[in-house]
Design a protein around this motif. Structure first.
Motif, PDB file in Angstrom:
ATOM      1  N   GLU A 112       0.898  -1.521  -0.176  1.00 45.24           N
ATOM      2  CA  GLU A 112       0.405  -0.159   0.003  1.00 45.24           C
ATOM      3  C   GLU A 112       1.064   1.570  -0.060  1.00 45.24           C
ATOM      4  N   LEU A 113       1.622   0.771   0.603  1.00 51.37           N
ATOM      5  CA  LEU A 113       2.907   2.342   1.299  1.00 51.37           C
ATOM      6  C   LEU A 113       4.124   2.416  -0.507  1.00 51.37           C
ATOM      7  N   ILE A 114       3.720   1.472  -0.947  1.00 51.12           N
ATOM      8  CA  ILE A 114       4.395   2.065  -2.200  1.00 51.12           C
ATOM      9  C   ILE A 114       3.940   2.107  -3.593  1.00 51.12           C
ATOM     10  N   SER A 115       2.340   1.653  -3.779  1.00 47.35           N
ATOM     11  CA  SER A 115       1.837   1.560  -5.134  1.00 47.35           C
ATOM     12  C   SER A 115       1.400   3.164  -4.452  1.00 47.35           C
ATOM     13  N   GLY A 116       0.172   3.486  -3.182  1.00 45.24           N
ATOM     14  CA  GLY A 116      -0.640   4.837  -3.324  1.00 45.24           C
ATOM     15  C   GLY A 116      -1.851   3.343  -3.210  1.00 45.24           C
ATOM     16  N   LEU A 117      -2.184   2.094  -3.604  1.00 44.19           N
ATOM     17  CA  LEU A 117      -3.247   1.555  -3.647  1.00 44.19           C
ATOM     18  C   LEU A 117      -3.617   1.423  -2.455  1.00 44.19           C
ATOM     19  N   LYS A 118      -4.949   1.451  -1.945  1.00 48.98           N
ATOM     20  CA  LYS A 118      -5.402   0.032  -0.914  1.00 48.98           C
ATOM     21  C   LYS A 118      -6.028  -1.354  -0.969  1.00 48.98           C
ATOM     22  N   ILE A 119      -5.262  -1.824  -0.533  1.00 48.33           N
ATOM     23  CA  ILE A 119      -6.336  -2.976  -0.296  1.00 48.33           C
ATOM     24  C   ILE A 119      -7.285  -3.148   0.259  1.00 48.33           C
ATOM     25  N   ASN A 120      -8.646  -3.622  -0.276  1.00 49.56           N
ATOM     26  CA  ASN A 120      -9.778  -3.462  -0.167  1.00 49.56           C
ATOM     27  C   ASN A 120     -10.092  -4.685   0.845  1.00 49.56           C
ATOM     28  N   TYR A 121     -10.148  -4.605   2.133  1.00 46.32           N
ATOM     29  CA  TYR A 121     -10.329  -5.352   3.247  1.00 46.32           C
ATOM     30  C   TYR A 121     -11.724  -5.966   3.039  1.00 46.32           C
ATOM     31  N   ALA A 122     -12.816  -4.898   2.425  1.00 51.62           N
ATOM     32  CA  ALA A 122     -13.883  -5.837   3.258  1.00 51.62           C
ATOM     33  C   ALA A 122     -15.279  -7.087   2.139  1.00 51.62           C
ATOM     34  N   LYS A 123     -13.757  -7.052   0.841  1.00 54.10           N
ATOM     35  CA  LYS A 123     -13.737  -8.170  -0.094  1.00 54.10           C
ATOM     36  C   LYS A 123     -12.540  -8.943   0.353  1.00 54.10           C
ATOM     37  N   SER A 124     -12.160  -8.955   0.854  1.00 53.36           N
ATOM     38  CA  SER A 124     -11.305 -10.576   1.100  1.00 53.36           C
ATOM     39  C   SER A 124     -11.218 -11.511   2.307  1.00 53.36           C
ATOM     40  N   CYS A 125     -10.910 -12.302   2.288  1.00 56.16           N
ATOM     41  CA  CYS A 125     -11.540 -13.454   3.330  1.00 56.16           C
ATOM     42  C   CYS A 125     -10.712 -14.101   4.030  1.00 56.16           C
ATOM     43  N   PHE A 126     -10.066 -14.670   4.825  1.00 59.26           N
ATOM     44  CA  PHE A 126      -9.407 -15.347   5.762  1.00 59.26           C
ATOM     45  C   PHE A 126      -9.574 -16.938   6.137  1.00 59.26           C
ATOM     46  N   GLY A 127      -9.060 -18.285   5.139  1.00 62.39           N
ATOM     47  CA  GLY A 127      -9.362 -19.458   5.896  1.00 62.39           C
ATOM     48  C   GLY A 127      -8.296 -20.185   5.693  1.00 62.39           C
ATOM     49  N   ALA A 128      -8.571 -20.659   6.942  1.00 61.26           N
ATOM     50  CA  ALA A 128      -7.173 -22.192   7.146  1.00 61.26           C
ATOM     51  C   ALA A 128      -7.785 -23.287   7.318  1.00 61.26           C
ATOM     52  N   PHE A 129      -7.436 -24.396   7.360  1.00 60.84           N
ATOM     53  CA  PHE A 129      -7.659 -25.655   7.473  1.00 60.84           C
ATOM     54  C   PHE A 129      -6.891 -26.666   8.599  1.00 60.84           C
ATOM     55  N   GLU A 130      -7.715 -27.682   9.498  1.00 56.26           N
ATOM     56  CA  GLU A 130      -6.913 -28.513  10.310  1.00 56.26           C
ATOM     57  C   GLU A 130      -5.864 -27.108  11.876  1.00 56.26           C
ATOM     58  N   VAL A 131      -6.427 -25.952  11.832  1.00 55.20           N
ATOM     59  CA  VAL A 131      -6.561 -25.712  12.777  1.00 55.20           C
ATOM     60  C   VAL A 131      -8.154 -25.302  13.632  1.00 55.20           C
ATOM     61  N   SER A 132      -7.992 -24.366  14.986  1.00 53.72           N
ATOM     62  CA  SER A 132      -8.699 -24.625  15.434  1.00 53.72           C
ATOM     63  C   SER A 132      -9.695 -23.609  15.354  1.00 53.72           C
ATOM     64  N   ASP A 133     -10.659 -23.228  15.899  1.00 51.91           N
ATOM     65  CA  ASP A 133     -11.613 -22.182  14.869  1.00 51.91           C
ATOM     66  C   ASP A 133     -11.620 -20.628  15.758  1.00 51.91           C
ATOM     67  N   GLN A 134     -10.966 -20.409  16.900  1.00 50.67           N
ATOM     68  CA  GLN A 134     -10.283 -19.606  17.728  1.00 50.67           C
ATOM     69  C   GLN A 134      -9.603 -19.457  17.103  1.00 50.67           C
ATOM     70  N   TRP A 135      -8.208 -20.132  17.008  1.00 56.22           N
ATOM     71  CA  TRP A 135      -6.642 -19.698  15.731  1.00 56.22           C
ATOM     72  C   TRP A 135      -7.445 -18.787  14.141  1.00 56.22           C
ATOM     73  N   ARG A 136      -8.129 -19.200  13.977  1.00 58.94           N
ATOM     74  CA  ARG A 136      -9.002 -19.073  12.041  1.00 58.94           C
ATOM     75  C   ARG A 136      -9.376 -17.869  12.723  1.00 58.94           C
ATOM     76  N   SER A 137     -10.026 -17.429  13.989  1.00 58.90           N
ATOM     77  CA  SER A 137     -11.006 -16.449  14.346  1.00 58.90           C
ATOM     78  C   SER A 137     -10.433 -15.502  13.823  1.00 58.90           C
ATOM     79  N   ASP A 138      -9.160 -15.460  15.723  1.00 56.89           N
ATOM     80  CA  ASP A 138      -8.436 -14.349  15.807  1.00 56.89           C
ATOM     81  C   ASP A 138      -7.115 -14.319  14.585  1.00 56.89           C
ATOM     82  N   ALA A 139      -6.663 -14.798  13.508  1.00 57.68           N
ATOM     83  CA  ALA A 139      -6.106 -14.609  12.361  1.00 57.68           C
ATOM     84  C   ALA A 139      -6.802 -13.553  11.516  1.00 57.68           C
ATOM     85  N   ALA A 140      -8.036 -13.929  11.508  1.00 60.20           N
ATOM     86  CA  ALA A 140      -8.905 -12.558  10.469  1.00 60.20           C
ATOM     87  C   ALA A 140      -8.988 -11.725  10.792  1.00 60.20           C
ATOM     88  N   LYS A 141      -9.077 -11.586  12.743  1.00 59.98           N
ATOM     89  CA  LYS A 141      -9.573 -10.591  12.713  1.00 59.98           C
ATOM     90  C   LYS A 141      -8.215 -10.029  12.409  1.00 59.98           C
TER      91      LYS A 141
END
Length: 225
Positions: free
Chosen positions: A62-91
């Motif tokens: 973002e800093l070097i390009s002047g662009l902004k990441i659209n986090y509202a349209k971005s998603c995070f997923g993970a497998f073989e981890v706990s729901d709490q870990w997945r939620s914390d990482a997404a947050k």
């Protein structure tokens, strides 16, 4: 050209051992990022070190390009981890949680293409387009009998009495054949190295054996060879 800088930043993070990609198949092919235009998917080990490195990489971009990441349209997923870990990482990344199947480049990923419900959204999309085109005039009851025509005739070229519509079965088989040809002749491409590592590549493609653990696409590809 601009988003290529994002790949460069991630390659630098990998070289500095700050980020670890996902290793595919028996040959451990390292996959860390896929990009098409402005759509990007990151792959990596499910560790907080990776999550922190990914956030730092995105912020640097973002800093070097002047662009902004659209986090509202971005998603995070993970497998073989706990729901709490997945939620914390997404947050931490300020993303929503990824649900399976998800849409990438307009196609549902993680769904069974043999199931009709996978295509419902695409069918409804075209139904809405057709409805919008037919809603302009006054509705009239159509009492005309539908002239049923064989699909083989419909797929003929117009100069042979058809509508020139592609026969999707033949078209799909031709595309699969093209993939097989590319796999045999461009084995250094990243996608070909992934197929070699995961399924055995061209030699496995032309073998008579079957694997119930392979993807539906790979099974269809084997079926024509």
């Amino acid at each position: 050209m601009v988003v290529e800088a994002l790949s460069g930043l991630l390659r630098k993070a990998i070289a500095e051992n700050m980020y670890k990609g996902y290793l595919v198949g028996s040959k451990k092919v390292d996959i860390s990022i896929l990009q098409y235009a402005d759509d990007t998917i990151f792959f990596g080990e499910a560790t907080m070190e990776n999550v922190r490195a990914l956030k730092a990489t995105l912020r640097a971009f973002e800093l070097i390009s002047g662009l902004k990441i659209n986090y509202a349209k971005s998603c995070f997923g993970a497998f073989e981890v706990s729901d709490q870990w997945r939620s914390d990482a997404a947050k931490y990344l300020n993303c929503t949680l990824l649900s399976i199947p998800f849409t990438y480049l307009g196609m549902p990923i993680g769904a069974n293409p043999r199931r009709t419900q996978m295509w419902n959204n695409i069918i409804h999309k075209y139904e809405r387009k057709l409805d919008s085109k037919n809603s302009g005039g006054k509705a009239q009851k159509d009492t005309t009998k539908i002239p049923w025509v064989k699909w083989d005739t419909v797929c003929l070229s117009k100069n042979k009495g058809g509508l020139g519509i592609k026969d999707l079965s033949n078209f799909n088989e031709a595309l699969l054949g093209k993939w097989g040809w590319e796999l045999a002749n461009n084995q250094n491409q990243p996608w070909a190295r992934i197929l070699l590592s995961k399924y055995g590549g061209w030699k496995e493609l032309i073998s008579s054996g079957k694997s119930k653990f392979s993807s539906q696409w790979w099974q269809d590809l084997k079926a024509i060879f």
